[in-house]
Design an enzyme around this catalytic site. Structure first.
Site, short mmCIF file in Angstrom:
data_model
loop_
_atom_site.label_atom_id
_atom_site.label_comp_id
_atom_site.label_asym_id
_atom_site.label_seq_id
_atom_site.Cartn_x
_atom_site.Cartn_y
_atom_site.Cartn_z
N TYR A 67 0.83 -1.21 0.00
CA TYR A 67 0.00 0.00 0.00
C TYR A 67 0.86 1.26 0.00
O TYR A 67 0.68 2.16 -0.84
CB TYR A 67 -0.92 -0.01 1.22
N LYS A 108 1.56 4.01 -3.12
CA LYS A 108 1.26 5.43 -2.90
C LYS A 108 2.50 6.29 -3.16
O LYS A 108 2.41 7.38 -3.75
CB LYS A 108 0.75 5.66 -1.48
#
Length: 234
Positions: free
Chosen positions: A135, A139
């Protein structure tokens, strides 16, 4: 701030991810404040809207797998807001990467080619292209890709855990949100942030002059900016 808002009324913007938690609140803020004469929602399906007063809302339905065929949807906007995202649990690892990185980066490129000057990206606290966590790595990667597009101004928001009332049921997340809601009373800017605050902070980045071509706003700054823009009706 009022002068900046006045000039903003003659501009157009688009919103990616208007059906999500932050995007829905952002759209409501934009329409209520009448900052733009035209707001375009770019998404894979049309949304049912009830708050269209004060702005001309257009909807561009696109196939994100063939986004280059929808370049027209991104033309003629001064500002682009991106709240697009999914979860690994919902889309799988490959799907998450495709949505949160590839779709966003390609949309940014089309927006820049279409004349967009200011791109506002909702990212995440801890975003790092070198992270071992998927994650945070994704990002961080999308932040770098968007910056590389070369907008006149690029604003990246890195909120902590988002506090919201989700449309879809996630029992475990509900428990976490309740816990963080209590914790926020003691440490209001440390671990979480309401989606309403994030949305108002995104609005504030348009109302205020930039501090350089690229700005990265961490959670504490998001809280400050969100408070600087008064809630509607106050």
């Amino acid at each position: 701030m009022a002068a900046a808002a006045e000039s903003g009324r003659h501009r157009a913007c688009f919103v990616l991810g208007a059906s999500g938690e932050t995007g829905r609140v952002l759209l409501r803020e934009l329409l209520a404040r009448q900052l733009f004469t035209r707001v375009t929602l770019v998404g894979r399906r049309r949304l049912s809207l009830s708050e269209e007063t004060g702005a001309t809302v257009e909807q561009a339905v696109v196939d994100f797998e063939r986004l280059n065929e929808h370049a027209a949807a991104f033309r003629g906007h001064d500002v682009g807001f991106c709240c697009l995202g999914t979860t690994r649990a919902k889309a799988g690892a490959d799907g998450f990467v495709r949505v949160d990185r590839d779709y966003v980066a390609q949309a940014a490129e089309l927006a820049r080619a279409g004349g967009c000057k200011h791109f506002v990206l909702q990212s995440s606290r801890g975003a790092d292209p070198g992270s071992r966590f998927l994650y945070l790595r994704v990002k961080g990667e999308v932040e770098n890709l968007v910056q590389a597009v070369g907008f006149d101004r690029c604003t990246i928001l890195r909120p902590a855990v988002l506090l919201c009332k989700r449309q879809e049921s996630r029992p475990l997340e509900w428990v976490v949100q309740k816990f963080l809601g209590v914790l926020a009373r003691v440490f209001p800017t440390a671990y979480s942030v309401p989606v309403e605050t994030v949305a108002r902070a995104m609005v504030a980045t348009v109302l205020q002059p930039g501090k350089g071509r690229v700005e990265v706003l961490e959670n504490g700054t998001i809280h400050e900016l969100g408070k600087a823009v008064p809630e509607q009706g106050t």
